[in-house]
Design a protein around this motif. Structure first.
Motif, short mmCIF file in Angstrom:
data_model
loop_
_atom_site.label_atom_id
_atom_site.label_comp_id
_atom_site.label_asym_id
_atom_site.label_seq_id
_atom_site.Cartn_x
_atom_site.Cartn_y
_atom_site.Cartn_z
N UNK A 12 -29.83 -10.78 -1.43
CA UNK A 12 -29.90 -9.33 -1.22
C UNK A 12 -28.87 -8.85 -0.20
N UNK A 13 -28.60 -9.65 0.82
CA UNK A 13 -27.65 -9.22 1.85
C UNK A 13 -26.25 -9.04 1.29
N UNK A 14 -25.93 -9.73 0.19
CA UNK A 14 -24.64 -9.53 -0.48
C UNK A 14 -24.73 -8.45 -1.56
N UNK A 15 -25.86 -8.42 -2.27
CA UNK A 15 -25.98 -7.56 -3.44
C UNK A 15 -26.18 -6.09 -3.09
N UNK A 16 -26.96 -5.79 -2.06
CA UNK A 16 -27.22 -4.38 -1.73
C UNK A 16 -25.95 -3.66 -1.28
N UNK A 17 -25.11 -4.24 -0.42
CA UNK A 17 -23.85 -3.55 -0.10
C UNK A 17 -22.97 -3.33 -1.32
N UNK A 18 -22.95 -4.29 -2.25
CA UNK A 18 -22.17 -4.10 -3.48
C UNK A 18 -22.72 -2.94 -4.29
N UNK A 19 -24.04 -2.85 -4.38
CA UNK A 19 -24.68 -1.75 -5.10
C UNK A 19 -24.29 -0.41 -4.46
N UNK A 20 -24.36 -0.33 -3.14
CA UNK A 20 -24.00 0.92 -2.46
C UNK A 20 -22.55 1.29 -2.71
N UNK A 21 -21.66 0.30 -2.66
CA UNK A 21 -20.25 0.58 -2.91
C UNK A 21 -20.05 1.10 -4.33
N UNK A 22 -20.77 0.51 -5.28
CA UNK A 22 -20.68 0.95 -6.67
C UNK A 22 -21.12 2.40 -6.80
N UNK A 23 -22.26 2.73 -6.20
CA UNK A 23 -22.75 4.10 -6.27
C UNK A 23 -21.83 5.07 -5.55
N UNK A 24 -21.36 4.68 -4.37
CA UNK A 24 -20.48 5.58 -3.61
C UNK A 24 -19.22 5.91 -4.41
N UNK A 25 -18.63 4.91 -5.05
CA UNK A 25 -17.45 5.15 -5.86
C UNK A 25 -17.72 6.07 -7.04
#
Length: 232
Positions: free
Chosen positions: A193-206
């Motif tokens: 989760x510590x890797x996946x949640x930041x990736x999810x946020x970056x995806x949404x932000x973009x």
């Protein structure tokens, strides 16, 4: 508005990784079709290889629900419910561009994503155990009271904006045609989760920048830094 998880949640669920994102300038006319199709295809590809119940992201939420005394096959986390629907129907319903985008990203990552209209939240918003006195409004307009010790998103006037943690949001703060400001919350408990949640946020932000030309403010919360303040 300040969003936070109460100390009791961090104590009982130390593996929790919450990510939050605040966005403005939301309209109901943005075109997110390409992004939704791309993320939905990612989820369908994964579903073709493994059922949602076998995904570590979903298994972690099932364990968390069981720890709360909630039967995890009766009340499922939001991402599991969406994945089940996607597996059965091959698509997800179109509701509002922001909701459609967040649902598609949610199934792509198998992580629950809540989307809350901040103009429908009174004061601060906290995730914690219910007292049983909170008021929850369903999407059908009926009113319920959460069970004592159930995890809820509760605001300063006692309105619950989600029941059973990541199971079901409230119709009171659902995204609609008049929504302009939103808080997006992604929460995960699985091993990566510590890797996946930041990736999810970056995806949404973009995707938000592309669709609404907005500049979203994301953050990862921790027990040491549990609060997130939105812009005034």
């Amino acid at each position: 508005m300040r969003f936070r998880h109460r100390d009791e949640i961090w104590r009982d669920f130390p593996d929790l990784v919450p990510g939050v994102l605040y966005t403005e300038a939301i309209t109901p006319t943005a075109d997110v079709a390409a992004a939704v199709a791309r993320h939905t295809a990612t989820a369908l590809d994964r579903l073709a290889r493994t059922g949602e119940s076998a995904m570590p992201e979903i298994q972690a939420w099932r364990r968390a629900f069981a720890a709360q005394g909630v039967k995890p096959t009766q009340y499922r986390c939001a991402s599991e419910s969406l994945l089940r629907r996607l597996r059965r129907e091959g698509t997800l319903p179109a509701l509002h561009p922001l909701v459609d985008l967040c649902n598609a990203v949610s199934v792509a990552y198998a992580i629950p994503v809540a989307v809350i209209d901040l103009d429908r939240v009174a004061g601060d918003l906290e995730v914690g155990y219910a007292s049983g006195a909170e008021t929850y409004e369903t999407f059908g307009g009926t009113v319920e009271q959460p069970d004592p010790r159930e995890v809820v998103f509760v605001d300063g006037e006692g309105f619950a904006h989600a029941r059973r943690w990541t199971n079901r949001q409230s119709g009171r703060s659902a995204i609609g045609p008049s929504t302009t400001r939103a808080l997006i919350v992604a929460e995960a408990l699985h091993g990566t989760a510590a890797d996946d949640v930041p990736k999810l946020l970056d995806t949404l932000a973009g995707a938000l920048r592309a669709a609404w030309a907005t500049d979203p403010a994301p953050a990862i919360l921790t027990a040491a830094h549990p609060g997130f303040d939105t812009a005034a």
